[in-house]
Design a protein around this motif. Structure first.
Motif, mmCIF file in Angstrom:
data_model
loop_
_atom_site.group_PDB
_atom_site.id
_atom_site.type_symbol
_atom_site.label_atom_id
_atom_site.label_comp_id
_atom_site.label_asym_id
_atom_site.label_seq_id
_atom_site.Cartn_x
_atom_site.Cartn_y
_atom_site.Cartn_z
ATOM 1 N N THR A 63 1.177 -3.100 4.994
ATOM 2 C CA THR A 63 0.008 -3.948 4.750
ATOM 3 C C THR A 63 -0.597 -4.406 6.074
ATOM 4 O O THR A 63 -1.816 -4.433 6.260
ATOM 5 C CB THR A 63 0.428 -5.176 3.912
ATOM 6 O OG1 THR A 63 1.019 -4.718 2.701
ATOM 7 C CG2 THR A 63 -0.750 -6.069 3.604
ATOM 8 N N ASP A 161 -3.314 -1.964 -2.056
ATOM 9 C CA ASP A 161 -1.938 -2.321 -1.719
ATOM 10 C C ASP A 161 -1.006 -2.124 -2.915
ATOM 11 O O ASP A 161 -1.315 -2.539 -4.025
ATOM 12 C CB ASP A 161 -1.906 -3.783 -1.257
ATOM 13 C CG ASP A 161 -0.860 -4.017 -0.187
ATOM 14 O OD1 ASP A 161 -0.292 -3.029 0.315
ATOM 15 O OD2 ASP A 161 -0.603 -5.193 0.155
ATOM 16 N N GLU A 162 0.134 -1.523 -2.651
ATOM 17 C CA GLU A 162 1.198 -1.321 -3.635
ATOM 18 C C GLU A 162 0.695 -0.559 -4.860
ATOM 19 O O GLU A 162 0.858 -0.991 -6.005
ATOM 20 C CB GLU A 162 1.836 -2.672 -3.996
ATOM 21 C CG GLU A 162 2.276 -3.384 -2.726
ATOM 22 C CD GLU A 162 3.091 -4.649 -2.922
ATOM 23 O OE1 GLU A 162 3.180 -5.111 -4.057
ATOM 24 O OE2 GLU A 162 3.636 -5.145 -1.933
HETATM 25 MG MG LIG Z 1 2.803 -4.992 1.882
#
Ligand SMILES: [Mg+2]
Ligand SMILES: Nc1ncnc2c1ncn2[C@@H]1O[C@H](COP(=O)(O)OP(=O)(O)OP(=O)(O)O)[C@@H](O)[C@H]1O
Length: 406
Positions: A63, A161-162
């Motif tokens: 991230t 993200d993710e």
């Molecule tokens: Mg992360």
């Protein structure tokens, strides 16, 4: 339908990165220490206009890379945090129902006059339908991160993200975006990016991503850094811990990562541990000091037990041998207590048999710099468990047709 004129995609703009070394320098200035592989990926992303997919264990800087890329390039960061059951309304866009309702209320009389002369209900509906496009216009569109990135007047960094947490159905939505840098809104037409965003996707590998998604991205597996880089990262965070102790700490954390922990300590946890030890004024790293503060890096009870067991051996690789000699058993590694088991596992994992007379800690440390040395347990069962199947029901939820307020 009011089709939006399709703007041409701009040719690759000047990227601001002259070379891989330049990427490393610019990221270092922003406090992110990238190795050659990572910097090469970023360099290629900027030159090939391809999204980057970063996979790897928790806390290795996935991230942070997107945040640092935004800082380095001076671009705004748009973030789509993925979760299970997520649908397009939080990823792409939705219609601003509240606003549509407000306008309808305020224009009650106008709407009334529209249908005043209609003889029956069916023709009243037709009369309203003829005005529908006024309510499904850009004025009532609520863009979410993906559409926002495409429509942005300024170049942006888009962090997805993710992505492994989202259902596979959302991946399908991403495909159009990643392949064409465009988003279709049936009522309005297709929006095409004015400025190509730098797209970074991250995944903790909780399930396999589709081949189609992977194919569209520059793929990079981001692992824990080597000891030297992790030490540099700790130095750069100005933890206040003396350099020699930080070096020792990095070795110990790397030893912990070799244990079968549910959640292996990440870079940020090494940094937290260094800060904790500095605040406590530690002058040397003893098993006692480390045991007393191990809860900073280990977050599960079972992990803590294993950590406390392993710490004396990690602080002093010869501790086990000393113990053996003290006990006078003289049978080295054969009695199979937990710490010995770990030493053996590590040796086998790297194709090295640990000799009877050799202190296993030294072999373990040497082995840590070999690539491809980990089994699944290395990543912790929490984040890297077996691939999760997505049920048809979940898929249907994410694909549920966009609800229209009227
Ligand atoms: Mg992360
Ligand atoms: N190469 C690096 N240089 C500087 N700091 C780093 C680096 N890698 C990681 N860090 C530090 O580690 C922290 C954790 O990183 P980050 O949150 O990006 O991890 P992640 O891989 O996204 O983890 P998760 O999968 O849990 O979301 C960052 O805030 C940053 O301080």
């Amino acid at each position: 339908m009011n089709a939006q004129p399709v703007e041409p995609i701009e040719p690759a703009a000047h990227t601001g990165f002259e070379s891989v070394a330049d990427v490393i320098d610019q990221f270092t200035d922003q406090g992110y220490l990238a190795d050659e592989r990572l910097a090469t990926t970023v360099f290629l992303q900027a030159h090939l206009d391809k999204p980057v997919l970063l996979e790897g264990p928790a806390g290795v800087g996935k991230t942070q890379l997107a945040k640092s890329l935004a800082a380095v390039t001076g671009r705004k960061l748009l973030r789509l945090q993925c979760y299970e059951g997520q649908d397009e309304t939080t990823a792409l866009y939705e219609w601003d129902y509240g606003r549509q309702l407000l306008y309808t209320q305020l224009m009650r009389e106008k709407i009334g006059s529209l249908v005043a002369d209609t003889p029956d209900l069916a023709s009243a509906v037709d009369a309203i339908a003829a005005e529908e496009s006024a309510f499904f216009s850009e004025r009532f569109l609520a863009p979410r991160p993906l559409l926002e990135a495409i429509r942005s007047e300024e170049p942006v960094v888009l962090l997805i993200d993710e992505v492994d947490r989202a259902d596979e159905a959302l991946e399908a939505v991403l495909l159009e975006l990643l392949a064409e840098y465009q988003v279709s809104v049936p009522e309005l037409g297709t929006f095409t990016a004015v400025h190509l965003p730098y797209v970074i996707l991250t995944s903790n590998n909780s399930r396999d991503l589709s081949a189609a998604l992977k194919r569209r991205c520059l793929h990079l597996f981001l692992d824990y850094p080597d000891a030297e880089r992790e030490l540099e990262i700790i130095r750069s965070k100005k933890t206040g811990l003396a350099d020699e102790l930080a070096r020792q700490l990095v070795d110990i954390v790397r030893g912990l990562r070799e244990l079968d922990l549910r959640k292996a300590p990440s870079i940020s946890e090494t940094v937290d541990w260094a800060r904790t030890l500095a605040v406590l004024g530690a002058e040397e790293l003893t098993a006692e000091t480390l045991s007393a503060t191990a809860n900073v890096v280990v977050k599960y009870d079972r992990d803590l037990k294993r950590t406390l067991e392993a710490l004396p051996r990690l602080v002093d690789p010869n501790a086990d041998l000393d113990q053996d000699h003290e006990h006078g058993h003289g049978h080295g590694h054969s009695h199979g207590d937990h710490s010995h088991e770990n030493g053996k596992q590590n040796g086998h994992a790297n194709g090295q048999e640990i000799g009877q007379g050799e202190p296993d800690g030294a072999a373990v440390r040497r082995s840590k710099d070999l690539p491809g040395r980990h089994d699944e347990a290395y990543y912790g069962t929490g984040s890297m468990g077996p691939a999760r199947k997505v049920s048809a029901d979940q898929g249907a939820r994410a694909f549920a047709s966009r609800r229209r307020p009227f």
